[in-house]
Design a protein around this motif. Structure first.
Motif, PDB file in Angstrom:
ATOM      1  N   TRP A 110       0.832  -1.205   0.000  1.00 28.73           N
ATOM      2  CA  TRP A 110       0.000   0.000   0.000  1.00 28.73           C
ATOM      3  C   TRP A 110       0.866   1.254   0.000  1.00 28.73           C
ATOM      4  N   LEU A 111       2.182   1.078   0.003  1.00 32.21           N
ATOM      5  CA  LEU A 111       3.110   2.195  -0.096  1.00 32.21           C
ATOM      6  C   LEU A 111       4.029   1.967  -1.284  1.00 32.21           C
ATOM      7  N   GLY A 112       4.232   3.021  -2.070  1.00 27.30           N
ATOM      8  CA  GLY A 112       5.109   2.929  -3.221  1.00 27.30           C
ATOM      9  C   GLY A 112       5.076   4.230  -4.006  1.00 27.30           C
ATOM     10  N   GLY A 113       5.985   4.363  -4.948  1.00 31.04           N
ATOM     11  CA  GLY A 113       6.051   5.601  -5.728  1.00 31.04           C
ATOM     12  C   GLY A 113       6.454   6.768  -4.839  1.00 31.04           C
ATOM     13  N   LYS A 114       5.842   7.920  -5.065  1.00 31.75           N
ATOM     14  CA  LYS A 114       6.094   9.096  -4.225  1.00 31.75           C
ATOM     15  C   LYS A 114       5.227   8.987  -2.967  1.00 31.75           C
ATOM     16  N   ILE A 115       5.856   9.007  -1.811  1.00 33.46           N
ATOM     17  CA  ILE A 115       5.151   8.778  -0.548  1.00 33.46           C
ATOM     18  C   ILE A 115       5.066  10.072   0.259  1.00 33.46           C
ATOM     19  N   ASP A 116       3.886  10.353   0.772  1.00 31.80           N
ATOM     20  CA  ASP A 116       3.653  11.544   1.593  1.00 31.80           C
ATOM     21  C   ASP A 116       3.280  11.111   3.014  1.00 31.80           C
ATOM     22  N   LEU A 117       3.441  12.042   3.959  1.00 32.92           N
ATOM     23  CA  LEU A 117       3.096  11.793   5.363  1.00 32.92           C
ATOM     24  C   LEU A 117       1.904  12.633   5.774  1.00 32.92           C
ATOM     25  N   PHE A 118       0.962  11.997   6.461  1.00 33.07           N
ATOM     26  CA  PHE A 118      -0.168  12.711   7.056  1.00 33.07           C
ATOM     27  C   PHE A 118       0.051  12.698   8.564  1.00 33.07           C
ATOM     28  N   VAL A 119       0.313  13.867   9.132  1.00 32.82           N
ATOM     29  CA  VAL A 119       0.709  13.952  10.532  1.00 32.82           C
ATOM     30  C   VAL A 119      -0.525  14.035  11.429  1.00 32.82           C
ATOM     31  N   MET A 120      -0.594  13.089  12.376  1.00 31.54           N
ATOM     32  CA  MET A 120      -1.652  13.075  13.382  1.00 31.54           C
ATOM     33  C   MET A 120      -1.025  13.337  14.744  1.00 31.54           C
ATOM     34  N   ASN A 121      -1.853  13.356  15.793  1.00 31.29           N
ATOM     35  CA  ASN A 121      -1.298  13.616  17.113  1.00 31.29           C
ATOM     36  C   ASN A 121      -0.662  12.357  17.700  1.00 31.29           C
ATOM     37  N   GLU A 122      -0.172  12.473  18.911  1.00 36.24           N
ATOM     38  CA  GLU A 122       0.567  11.380  19.527  1.00 36.24           C
ATOM     39  C   GLU A 122      -0.337  10.384  20.261  1.00 36.24           C
ATOM     40  N   ASN A 123      -1.655  10.563  20.183  1.00 38.42           N
ATOM     41  CA  ASN A 123      -2.578   9.682  20.907  1.00 38.42           C
ATOM     42  C   ASN A 123      -2.844   8.368  20.196  1.00 38.42           C
ATOM     43  N   CYS A 124      -2.399   8.234  18.963  1.00 39.65           N
ATOM     44  CA  CYS A 124      -2.704   7.038  18.182  1.00 39.65           C
ATOM     45  C   CYS A 124      -2.114   5.789  18.842  1.00 39.65           C
ATOM     46  N   VAL A 125      -2.907   4.723  18.856  1.00 41.70           N
ATOM     47  CA  VAL A 125      -2.482   3.458  19.460  1.00 41.70           C
ATOM     48  C   VAL A 125      -2.674   2.339  18.442  1.00 41.70           C
ATOM     49  N   ASP A 126      -1.640   1.539  18.241  1.00 36.44           N
ATOM     50  CA  ASP A 126      -1.745   0.349  17.404  1.00 36.44           C
ATOM     51  C   ASP A 126      -1.858  -0.836  18.360  1.00 36.44           C
ATOM     52  N   ILE A 127      -3.027  -1.435  18.428  1.00 35.31           N
ATOM     53  CA  ILE A 127      -3.320  -2.428  19.460  1.00 35.31           C
ATOM     54  C   ILE A 127      -2.664  -3.766  19.162  1.00 35.31           C
ATOM     55  N   ASP A 128      -1.804  -4.169  20.092  1.00 35.67           N
ATOM     56  CA  ASP A 128      -1.111  -5.439  19.956  1.00 35.67           C
ATOM     57  C   ASP A 128      -1.094  -6.227  21.269  1.00 35.67           C
ATOM     58  N   SER A 129      -1.656  -5.628  22.331  1.00 36.52           N
ATOM     59  CA  SER A 129      -1.655  -6.273  23.641  1.00 36.52           C
ATOM     60  C   SER A 129      -2.887  -5.829  24.422  1.00 36.52           C
ATOM     61  N   LEU A 130      -3.147  -6.511  25.533  1.00 41.16           N
ATOM     62  CA  LEU A 130      -4.271  -6.121  26.391  1.00 41.16           C
ATOM     63  C   LEU A 130      -4.054  -4.727  26.977  1.00 41.16           C
ATOM     64  N   LEU A 131      -2.805  -4.379  27.254  1.00 46.02           N
ATOM     65  CA  LEU A 131      -2.519  -3.030  27.750  1.00 46.02           C
ATOM     66  C   LEU A 131      -2.872  -1.990  26.698  1.00 46.02           C
ATOM     67  N   ASP A 132      -2.582  -2.287  25.423  1.00 43.11           N
ATOM     68  CA  ASP A 132      -2.947  -1.371  24.339  1.00 43.11           C
ATOM     69  C   ASP A 132      -4.461  -1.168  24.295  1.00 43.11           C
ATOM     70  N   PHE A 133      -5.225  -2.246  24.537  1.00 46.05           N
ATOM     71  CA  PHE A 133      -6.681  -2.130  24.592  1.00 46.05           C
ATOM     72  C   PHE A 133      -7.097  -1.149  25.680  1.00 46.05           C
ATOM     73  N   GLU A 134      -6.490  -1.260  26.842  1.00 41.11           N
ATOM     74  CA  GLU A 134      -6.841  -0.392  27.969  1.00 41.11           C
ATOM     75  C   GLU A 134      -6.506   1.063  27.661  1.00 41.11           C
ATOM     76  N   ILE A 135      -5.340   1.284  27.045  1.00 39.08           N
ATOM     77  CA  ILE A 135      -4.946   2.648  26.695  1.00 39.08           C
ATOM     78  C   ILE A 135      -5.893   3.236  25.652  1.00 39.08           C
TER      79      ILE A 135
END
Length: 227
Positions: free
Chosen positions: A191-216
Motif C-alpha cells: 500500500w506504499l510505493g512511488g512518491k510517498i507523503d506523510l499525514f501527521v496526526m497527534n501522539e494519541n494514536c495506538v496500534d493495538i497489539d496487547s491487552l494493555l494497548d486495549f486499555e490505553i
C-alpha cells in the motif's frame, strides 16, 4: 475532485496475541466496528469493504454497513502478510465492476482516528502528486541500536544530548490511515510505493497489539467521547 474512493479493512478471525481480537469489545463496541464507523463518517469515502475469512466478523461488519470480500484461507493464516490480502481484495472489487481511483486502507487495530481525519488525509493526498500516503505521529524519542554486542545512539549524539524541543522532528508510522493509487497495490504488492507523503496526526494514536494497548485505547476513546 470527483474521484471514486473506497476504504478497505482487513480483518482475520485468528490472532495469536489476543484471541478474537477484531471482535473484542473496545469502549462498548467490537474493535472492527470503530474502523467501519470512522469510514462511514468520512464524507469522501464512497464504499467500505471488509475482507475476512471469518463468518462472525462478516456478520458484524455487514450489520454496520460494510460490503464483504471473502478472504481465502491461505491469506488469513498467522504467517500471511497483509499486502497480498489487500491485492486480493482489490482484484475482487474490480471483478465486481468497481474501479476505484483511490484506496484508503484502514487497520482496525489502530482505532484512534475519526472520519474527519480520513477526509483530511484524502484531501491532502489529492492536493499533491504523491502515489501513496501514510499517517504518522511526531516523535522526539532518543533511539539506540545494538551491534556486535555494543550500543550506539542512532538519531542523536549522546555526548551532546539535546533538549527534546531542539531535536529535529521525526515521525512514527501509527497504522491508522493509508491512502494509495490502485497501481501501487497491483505493481508493488504493497500500500506504499512511488512518491510517498506523510499525514501527521497527534501522539494519541495506538496500534493495538496487547491487552494493555486495549486499555490505553479505551481510555483515549472514552476521554474523546466525553469532550
Amino acid at each position: 475532485m470527483n474521484q471514486k474512493v473506497i476504504a478497505v479493512i482487513l480483518a482475520r478471525g485468528g490472532s495469536k496475541g489476543i484471541p478474537r481480537k477484531n471482535l473484542r469489545l473496545l469502549a462498548g463496541k467490537p474493535l472492527i466496528v470503530h474502523t467501519i464507523l470512522d469510514a462511514r463518517e468520512a464524507e469522501l469515502v464512497d464504499h467500505i469493504y471488509v475482507s475476512t475469512e471469518d463468518a462472525e466478523i462478516a456478520d458484524v461488519s455487514k450489520e454496520y454497513g460494510a460490503e464483504m470480500i471473502q478472504r481465502p484461507l491461505e491469506l488469513a493464516t498467522d504467517a500471511a502478510a497483509s499486502a497480498p490480502a489487500l491485492a486480493h481484495a482489490l482484484t475482487e472489487i474490480e471483478r465486481g465492476g468497481m474501479y476505484p481511483d483511490l484506496i484508503v486502507f484502514l487497520q482496525c487495530t489502530a482505532p484512534i482516528r475519526t472520519g474527519k481525519d480520513i477526509d483530511m488525509a484524502i484531501k491532502q493526498f489529492q492536493n499533491t502528486d504523491a502515489d501513496s500516503l501514510l499517517s504518522v505521529s511526531p516523535s522526539h524519542k532518543f533511539l539506540w541500536e545494538k551491534s556486535e554486542g555494543y550500543a550506539s545512539s542512532i538519531n542523536y549524539d549522546y555526548r551532546y544530548r539535546p533538549r527534546r524541543q531542539d531535536m529535529k522532528t521525526q515521525f512514527v508510522e501509527n497504522g491508522s490511515i493509508y491512502v494509495c493509487k490502485p497501481w501501487v497495490v497491483k505493481q508493488e504488492q504493497n500500500w506504499l510505493g512511488g512518491k510517498i507523503d506523510l499525514f501527521v496526526m497527534n501522539e494519541n494514536c495506538v496500534d493495538i497489539d496487547s491487552l494493555l494497548d486495549f486499555e490505553i485505547a479505551e481510555l483515549i476513546l472514552n476521554k474523546e467521547q466525553s469532550e
